[in-house]
Design a protein around this motif. Structure first.
Motif, PDB file in Angstrom:
ATOM      1  N   SER A 153       0.836  -1.314  -0.036  1.00  0.00           N
ATOM      2  CA  SER A 153       0.018   0.107   0.018  1.00  0.00           C
ATOM      3  C   SER A 153       0.821   1.081  -0.103  1.00  0.00           C
ATOM      4  CB  SER A 153      -0.896   0.060   1.259  1.00  0.00           C
ATOM      5  OG  SER A 153      -0.193  -0.110   2.337  1.00  0.00           O
ATOM      6  N   VAL A 154       0.621   2.075  -1.021  1.00  0.00           N
ATOM      7  CA  VAL A 154       1.468   3.302  -1.000  1.00  0.00           C
ATOM      8  C   VAL A 154       0.589   4.632  -1.126  1.00  0.00           C
ATOM      9  CG1 VAL A 154       2.891   4.555  -2.638  1.00  0.00           C
ATOM     10  CG2 VAL A 154       3.214   2.215  -2.616  1.00  0.00           C
ATOM     11  N   ALA A 155       1.060   5.661  -0.859  1.00  0.00           N
ATOM     12  CA  ALA A 155       0.105   6.906  -0.648  1.00  0.00           C
ATOM     13  C   ALA A 155       1.342   8.128  -1.351  1.00  0.00           C
ATOM     14  CB  ALA A 155      -0.565   7.164   0.631  1.00  0.00           C
ATOM     15  N   VAL A 167       3.372   9.028  -8.608  1.00  0.00           N
ATOM     16  CA  VAL A 167       2.329   8.079  -8.360  1.00  0.00           C
ATOM     17  C   VAL A 167       2.167   7.076  -9.316  1.00  0.00           C
ATOM     18  CG1 VAL A 167       0.246   9.250  -8.913  1.00  0.00           C
ATOM     19  CG2 VAL A 167       0.070   7.740  -6.756  1.00  0.00           C
ATOM     20  N   MET A 168       2.194   7.468 -10.498  1.00  0.00           N
ATOM     21  CA  MET A 168       2.115   6.713 -11.667  1.00  0.00           C
ATOM     22  C   MET A 168       3.533   5.813 -11.654  1.00  0.00           C
ATOM     23  SD  MET A 168       0.184   8.895 -14.441  1.00  0.00           S
ATOM     24  CE  MET A 168       1.193  10.315 -14.455  1.00  0.00           C
ATOM     25  N   ALA A 169       4.447   6.309 -11.453  1.00  0.00           N
ATOM     26  CA  ALA A 169       5.688   5.584 -11.545  1.00  0.00           C
ATOM     27  C   ALA A 169       5.633   4.528 -10.552  1.00  0.00           C
ATOM     28  CB  ALA A 169       6.719   6.495 -11.165  1.00  0.00           C
ATOM     29  N   MET A 170       5.110   4.890  -9.129  1.00  0.00           N
ATOM     30  CA  MET A 170       5.042   3.771  -8.390  1.00  0.00           C
ATOM     31  C   MET A 170       3.975   2.867  -8.520  1.00  0.00           C
ATOM     32  SD  MET A 170       5.266   6.238  -4.527  1.00  0.00           S
ATOM     33  CE  MET A 170       6.752   6.278  -3.987  1.00  0.00           C
ATOM     34  N   LYS A 177       6.468  -5.636 -10.617  1.00  0.00           N
ATOM     35  CA  LYS A 177       6.685  -6.696  -9.798  1.00  0.00           C
ATOM     36  C   LYS A 177       5.764  -7.791  -9.557  1.00  0.00           C
ATOM     37  CE  LYS A 177      10.950  -5.188  -8.721  1.00  0.00           C
ATOM     38  NZ  LYS A 177      12.206  -6.089  -8.847  1.00  0.00           N
ATOM     39  N   GLY A 178       4.603  -7.539 -10.054  1.00  0.00           N
ATOM     40  CA  GLY A 178       3.702  -8.453  -9.680  1.00  0.00           C
ATOM     41  C   GLY A 178       3.064  -8.607  -8.475  1.00  0.00           C
ATOM     42  N   ARG A 179       3.096  -7.545  -7.924  1.00  0.00           N
ATOM     43  CA  ARG A 179       2.577  -7.347  -6.549  1.00  0.00           C
ATOM     44  C   ARG A 179       1.153  -6.616  -6.369  1.00  0.00           C
ATOM     45  NH1 ARG A 179       7.063  -4.389  -2.734  1.00  0.00           N
ATOM     46  NH2 ARG A 179       5.520  -5.025  -1.234  1.00  0.00           N
ATOM     47  N   GLU A 180       0.260  -7.126  -5.523  1.00  0.00           N
ATOM     48  CA  GLU A 180      -1.133  -6.554  -5.421  1.00  0.00           C
ATOM     49  C   GLU A 180      -0.856  -5.347  -4.492  1.00  0.00           C
ATOM     50  OE1 GLU A 180      -5.275  -7.545  -2.896  1.00  0.00           O
ATOM     51  OE2 GLU A 180      -3.668  -9.153  -3.434  1.00  0.00           O
ATOM     52  N   ALA A 181      -1.267  -4.068  -5.169  1.00  0.00           N
ATOM     53  CA  ALA A 181      -0.817  -3.003  -4.623  1.00  0.00           C
ATOM     54  C   ALA A 181      -1.995  -1.933  -4.448  1.00  0.00           C
ATOM     55  CB  ALA A 181       0.095  -2.334  -5.166  1.00  0.00           C
ATOM     56  N   ARG A 182      -2.352  -1.208  -3.299  1.00  0.00           N
ATOM     57  CA  ARG A 182      -3.346   0.136  -3.280  1.00  0.00           C
ATOM     58  C   ARG A 182      -2.544   1.219  -3.328  1.00  0.00           C
ATOM     59  NH1 ARG A 182      -8.118   1.103   1.388  1.00  0.00           N
ATOM     60  NH2 ARG A 182      -8.316   3.416   0.618  1.00  0.00           N
ATOM     61  N   VAL A 183      -2.692   1.911  -4.336  1.00  0.00           N
ATOM     62  CA  VAL A 183      -2.029   3.141  -4.510  1.00  0.00           C
ATOM     63  C   VAL A 183      -2.789   4.358  -4.205  1.00  0.00           C
ATOM     64  CG1 VAL A 183      -0.629   4.390  -6.116  1.00  0.00           C
ATOM     65  CG2 VAL A 183      -0.393   1.790  -5.975  1.00  0.00           C
ATOM     66  N   GLY A 211      -4.914   1.823 -11.437  1.00  0.00           N
ATOM     67  CA  GLY A 211      -5.638   1.395 -10.393  1.00  0.00           C
ATOM     68  C   GLY A 211      -5.306   2.403  -9.104  1.00  0.00           C
ATOM     69  N   ILE A 212      -5.202   3.618  -9.305  1.00  0.00           N
ATOM     70  CA  ILE A 212      -4.754   4.727  -8.609  1.00  0.00           C
ATOM     71  C   ILE A 212      -5.780   5.344  -8.297  1.00  0.00           C
ATOM     72  CG2 ILE A 212      -3.257   6.838  -8.101  1.00  0.00           C
ATOM     73  CD1 ILE A 212      -1.307   5.913 -10.318  1.00  0.00           C
ATOM     74  N   GLU A 213      -6.094   5.262  -6.692  1.00  0.00           N
ATOM     75  CA  GLU A 213      -7.276   5.921  -6.086  1.00  0.00           C
ATOM     76  C   GLU A 213      -6.995   7.348  -5.704  1.00  0.00           C
ATOM     77  OE1 GLU A 213     -10.426   5.741  -2.222  1.00  0.00           O
ATOM     78  OE2 GLU A 213      -8.488   4.498  -2.401  1.00  0.00           O
ATOM     79  N   VAL A 214      -7.810   8.315  -6.387  1.00  0.00           N
ATOM     80  CA  VAL A 214      -7.607   9.924  -6.383  1.00  0.00           C
ATOM     81  C   VAL A 214      -8.477  10.596  -5.545  1.00  0.00           C
ATOM     82  CG1 VAL A 214      -7.232  11.888  -7.625  1.00  0.00           C
ATOM     83  CG2 VAL A 214      -6.487   9.721  -8.812  1.00  0.00           C
TER      84      VAL A 214
END
Length: 719
Positions: A153-155, A167-170, A177-183, A211-214
Motif C-alpha cells: 500500500s502506497v500513498a 504516483v504513476m511511477a510507483m 513486480k507482480g505485487r497486489e497494491a493499493r496506490v 488502479g490509482i485512487e485519487v
C-alpha cells in the motif's frame, strides 16, 4: 620565456549544485576566468537530476543514471568542492557558513540550491514518511520497499505534476513486480490545476488504468504507522508514504538579509539579488521582472546568462539580461515508457513522447558524463632530452603519491655522516627520531604534502592527520607542532582568507590531538603544500619498527587505495562518491587506535611507500619476514575498479621495486599503492589480535588482521 601562473585575486562561491551551477561549471571548465578561484558547496558529492526521478521509481533507470558527479565536474572546472549543507550566508561580511569548517569568504556568490519540502510539517510525517526530496534517502527507502514481496500500500501526498508522475511511477513499478497494491494520491484541493484540460484528462485516465485512487479536497489530520488519518475520519492504509507538495525555500535563506518574495530570493533581470555581489538562479530565486513558475527549464536556460554575469561581476565583460520564454514544453512521465507532451494549450501522449523525453534527459546528462577533453598546454618548440619521459603521460600525483622514491631517498641518505650524540637514539627506517632529555623521551618528525584537492581546509586536515601518524605510530602523545605552508600566488586578501582557513583547521586538529601549534613558516609558490614538524612525548618506551616477532599477527587500521583514487580524481576518472569516502578515511585521526595498540611489539603508519614498503621496513628492522593474506586486506570503495582500468599513482613503480619478488595484478597491485594519512600497521601478539581488532572496530576503525610474521626473511602473499 617562462610564464608563471597568474595570481588568484577573486573568490567566486557557488552555493548548491543545481542544474544552473552544474552547467555553469561545465562552461567554466571550457573557458575559465584567470585569477578567479571557484568554490562549489553542496551537501553531497552528486546532484540528482529530478527530471529522471519518475523513470527511476518506475524501474526504467538505475540509481546512478540520475546523478551529476559534482566532484568530477569541479575538477574539470578547476574548482574546489566543499561537502556540507549551508546553514547561513552573511551578505555583509560576505561569508558562507558550513558546519564543521571555517567560514567561506567570497567576493561574488551565486545561490542555486533548489527548494525543499514542507511535508515534514505534517503531524507524523517525519516519523512515518519520506519526502521525495532529497533524492538519496527517498531512493534508498523506495528500493528497499520495492524489493519486498506480498501486498503493498502506497500513498503520495500532493496532486501537482510532480505528485502524479511519482504516483504513476510507483503504481507501474509495483504492477511490474507482480505485487497486489493499493496506490492512493491525496490532495487537499483539486489535482492537476496547472495542466490544460486535455492533458489533465489523459493523466487521470492513465491513473485510473493503473488502479490509482485519487482523493481530492482531502485534508490530512495526521500520519501514523501504516496509515494516513484524514480530517473527515477516513483512514488510508499506506506502508510507504511520500510527498511531493508544499515546496518551500530553505530556512537559512530568510536570515541572509536579502530581499525575498515568499521566502525566495528576489533577483532582477541580471539574476542579481538585492546585494549586487550575490546572484541566484533556479527554483530558489524569484524573477522580479518576469515571474515564472518553478520549473527546471528556466534553471537550464539561466546558466549561460549567469556565467556571463558572474564573470562581469568578477571584472571581465558586460552583464546581459535574462529573458524567460513565455511558455515551455512540459514532458510528463505516465508510469510506463509512455509520456505526455504539452505546450501552448495542446498535448500528445504515448511511447513516442517517452522516447522524446528520454532523448532530452539523456542528452542533458551526457553533457556531464562525457566532459570534453581539454588540450594540455603545449611544450615549447625546443626542450632538453628526457623532458617528455620525465613528464610522463599523466599529471603528477599529490599527497604521498608525489613522494621521492625509496631508492633515491636511501641513496641520498647513505653517505650523510652521522654525529654520535648520547641524547639521540638512532632508529634506522623509522620516520621519527627519539630524543632524550633527562628521563623524558621525546619523538620528533616532519612531513608535508603536495595538495591533491583545491580545498585548503580539507588538505590541511588531511596533512595534519598524516603528519601526526608518525607520532601515533610510536605510541607517543603529540606535544608541539610547527606549520609549513606554501600558497600559490594570490592577492593579499586571498592570502589572508586562505591562511585563516588553514590555520583554523590546523589548530583544531592539533588541539584535538593534544598538541599546540608553536610557530610556522609560509611562502609563495606554484601550488599549495601543507606540512608540519611535530614532537611527541613517550610515557613508555617508544614503539619502533624493530620489535616485531615471528608468529605476531599483523593489524591494519585503515583500508588501502587512496593513491589510485587520488590519481584517478586528478585525471577526472574517479566517481565523486568514491573520492568523498576516501577523504573521510584520510581525515580520521589515529589517536584512539594508537592507544588501543599501545602494547604492539612494532608499529608504523602506512604512507608513501605503500603497505609492502612499510612492512618490508618493519621486517628488515626486526630480522623476520611476513605473510600477507590478500583476501583479508581491506580496500577503499572504487580502488579495485580504477586499478583494473590501469590507473596507478606516480610512485607506484618505485614502490613496486622495493619488493620485486611479490606478484602483481588485481588486488595485489594495491599493496604498492601509496597511502596518504593511511592506517597504522601493528605487529601484535597473536593471542591478542582478535580482541584488539574488536576494540578498534568498536572505536570506528575498519581494522582487519591481514597476516602474520614469520622467521624467514622476505614477504609472501597468500591468496
Amino acid at each position: 620565456m617562462h610564464t608563471p601562473p597568474l595570481p588568484l585575486t577573486r573568490d567566486l562561491v557557488l552555493i548548491g549544485g543545481g542544474h544552473t551551477h552544474a552547467l555553469l561549471l561545465r562552461k567554466w571548465g571550457m573557458n575559465p576566468l584567470p585569477g578567479a578561484r571557484v568554490t562549489v558547496i553542496n551537501p553531497g558529492p552528486t546532484a540528482p537530476y529530478s527530471g529522471m526521478l519518475p523513470g527511476f521509481v518506475a524501474g526504467h533507470y538505475q540509481r546512478w543514471e540520475l546523478d551529476i558527479d559534482l566532484i568530477r565536474l569541479a575538477r574539470f572546472a578547476g574548482a574546489r568542492v566543499i561537502l556540507g549543507a549551508v546553514e547561513g550566508i552573511d551578505s555583509d561580511t560576505r561569508h558562507v557558513h558550513v558546519p564543521g569548517r571555517p567560514p567561506v569568504a567570497f567576493d561574488v556568490a551565486s545561490v542555486n540550491v533548489g527548494i525543499t519540502s514542507d511535508m515534514p510539517a505534517l503531524p507524523g510525517f517525519a516519523e512515518h514518511a519520506v519526502p521525495a526530496k532529497p533524492l538519496g534517502p527517498f531512493a534508498a527507502r523506495w528500493q528497499r520497499f520495492l524489493s519486498d514481496t506480498g501486498p503493498a500500500s502506497v500513498a503520495v501526498i500532493g496532486g501537482g505534476v510532480a505528485g502524479v508522475e511519482l504516483v504513476m511511477a510507483m503504481a507501474y513499478a509495483l504492477r511490474s513486480k507482480g505485487r497486489e497494491a493499493r496506490v492512493t494520491l491525496i490532495d487537499n484541493a483539486t489535482a492537476l490545476t496547472a495542466a490544460v484540460p486535455k492533458a489533465s484528462a489523459t493523466i487521470r485516465q492513465t491513473m485510473e488504468r493503473l488502479g490509482i485512487e485519487v482523493l481530492e479536497h482531502a485534508s490530512i489530520q495526521q500520519i501514523s504507522e501504516g496509515q494516513i488519518d484524514l480530517i473527515d475520519g477516513r483512514q488510508i492504509p499506506a506502508d510507504f508514504i511520500t510527498g511531493a507538495a508544499g515546496a518551500r525555500p530553505y530556512e537559512w535563506v530568510s536570515g541572509s538579509n536579502l530581499a525575498l518574495h515568499d521566502g525566495f530570493i528576489k533577483v532582477n533581470a541580471y539574476l542579481q539579488s538585492s546585494n549586487p555581489t550575490i546572484f541566484a538562479a533556479g527554483d530558489c530565486a524569484h524573477l522580479s521582472d518576469n515571474p515564472r513558475p518553478k520549473a527546471g527549464v528556466y534553471a537550464v536556460r539561466e546558466a549561460p546568462v549567469l556565467y556571463d554575469n558572474l564573470r562581469s561581476a568578477l571584472g571581465a565583460g558586460q552583464m546581459r539580461r535574462y529573458v524567460p520564454q513565455n511558455d515551455y514544453l512540459k514532458l510528463i512521465s505516465l508510469g510506463g515508457k509512455s509520456a505526455l507532451a504539452e505546450r501552448l494549450g495542446t498535448s500528445f501522449s504515448g511511447p513516442l513522447m517517452w522516447k522524446w523525453k528520454n532523448h532530452i534527459d539523456q542528452r542533458f546528462m551526457n553533457r556531464f558524463r562525457n566532459l570534453p577533453k581539454m588540450p594540455a598546454p603545449a611544450l615549447p618548440r625546443h626542450y632538453a632530452a628526457g623532458v617528455q619521459d620525465a613528464l610522463g603521460s599523466k599529471p603528477m600525483c599529490g599527497g604521498c603519491g608525489a613522494k621521492v622514491g625509496r631508492g633515491a631517498l636511501q641513496a641520498a641518505l647513505r653517505d650523510i655522516p652521522q654525529l654520535d650524540r648520547p641524547d639521540l637514539t638512532p632508529l634506522p627506517g623509522d620516520d621519527a627520531a627519539v630524543l632524550r632529555t633527562g628521563d623524558a623521551q621525546q619523538v620528533m618528525t616532519s612531513d608535508h604534502l603536495r595538495s591533491f584537492t583545491n580545498d585548503p581546509a580539507l588538505m590541511t586536515r588531511i596533512a595534519a592527520v598524516h603528519a601526526l601518524g608518525d607520532i601515533w605510530a610510536m605510541g607517543a602523545q603529540p606535544q608541539a607542532a610547527i606549520a609549513t605552508i606554501i600558497l600559490p600566488r594570490m592577492s593579499a586578501e586571498l592570502q589572508q582568507r586562505t591562511m585563516a582557513e588553514i590555520m583554523r583547521v590546523a589548530s583544531e586538529v592539533m588541539h584535538q590531538a593534544g598538541a599546540a601549534i608553536v610557530g610556522g613558516h609560509s611562502s609563495m609558490g606554484d601550488e599549495i603544500t601543507v606540512g608540519f614538524t611535530l614532537t611527541g612525548l613517550c610515557e613508555a618506551e617508544p614503539i619502533t619498527l624493530s620489535g616485531a616477532k615471528p608468529d605476531d599477527a599483523l593489524i591494519l587500521t585503515k583500508p588501502l587505495g587512496s593513491g589510485v583514487l587520488m590519481a584517478a580524481e586528478m585525471a577526472g576518472q574517479a566517481k565523486g562518491a568514491w573520492v568523498a569516502a576516501a577523504f573521510e578515511q584520510m581525515v580520521q585521526p589515529q589517536a584512539e587506535a594508537s592507544r588501543i595498540l599501545r602494547n604492539a611489539h612494532a608499529m608504523t603508519d602506512v604512507t608513501g611507500f605503500g603497505l609492502t614498503g612499510h612492512l618490508q621496513g618493519m621486517c628488515e628492522a626486526s630480522g623476520c619476514g611476513a605473510t600477507l593474506l590478500l583476501t583479508a586486506i581491506p580496500v577503499m570503495a572504487g580502488a579495485m575498479e580504477l586499478n583494473d582500468q590501469g590507473i596507478q599513482s606516480t610512485i607506484y613503480a618505485d614502490n613496486r621495486a622495493i619488493t620485486p619478488e611479490l606478484p602483481t595484478g588485481g588486488k595485489a597491485d594495491l599493496l604498492f599503492d601509496p597511502q596518504t594519512a593511511g592506517g597504522l600497521l601493528a605487529a601484535v601478539a597473536a593471542e591478542e589480535a582478535e580482541q584488539l581488532c574488536s576494540e578498534l572496530k568498536a572505536a570506528g576503525y575498519p581494522a582487519a588482521m591481514i597476516g602474520h610474521l614469520i622467521a624467514t626473511p622476505g614477504l609472501r602473499i597468500q591468496s
